[in-house]
Design a protein around this motif. Sequence first.
Motif, short mmCIF file in Angstrom:
data_model
loop_
_atom_site.label_atom_id
_atom_site.label_comp_id
_atom_site.label_asym_id
_atom_site.label_seq_id
_atom_site.Cartn_x
_atom_site.Cartn_y
_atom_site.Cartn_z
N GLN A 6 14.22 54.33 24.58
CA GLN A 6 13.27 53.35 24.08
C GLN A 6 13.64 51.95 24.57
O GLN A 6 14.81 51.64 24.76
CB GLN A 6 13.29 53.34 22.55
CG GLN A 6 12.84 54.64 21.94
CD GLN A 6 12.78 54.54 20.45
OE1 GLN A 6 11.85 53.98 19.92
NE2 GLN A 6 13.78 55.07 19.78
N LYS A 8 11.79 47.66 24.73
CA LYS A 8 10.66 46.75 24.59
C LYS A 8 10.86 45.60 25.55
O LYS A 8 11.97 45.32 25.99
CB LYS A 8 10.51 46.28 23.15
CG LYS A 8 11.70 45.54 22.58
CD LYS A 8 11.46 45.19 21.14
CE LYS A 8 12.71 44.64 20.49
NZ LYS A 8 12.51 44.36 19.08
N SER A 28 8.26 54.03 23.22
CA SER A 28 8.88 54.40 21.95
C SER A 28 8.75 55.90 21.75
O SER A 28 8.07 56.60 22.52
CB SER A 28 8.22 53.65 20.78
OG SER A 28 6.87 54.06 20.67
#
Length: 80
Positions: A6, A8, A28
């Motif tokens: 994962q 971001k 995710s």
Amino acid sequence: METLKQYKTKFKNISEMENSVGMELGISKWTTMDQKRINTFAKTTEDEQWIHTDQERCKKDSPYKQTIAHGFLMLSMCTK
């Protein structure tokens, strides 16, 4: 099976954001979109249209033959 890594993306300014158009911005784990979640969202947003909440009617009348999640529910999951 490969383990999902994962991540971001964070932006320092608008220019960085503009340079990322068309790129993957984060990933995710999968989230289960079950009927309980759909019904809770329907009640919260007062959008209890049968296509989202009535499983029996959907089996008869929906071209999908099952309920479908709200577009706004799917969009709201982007913040996760």
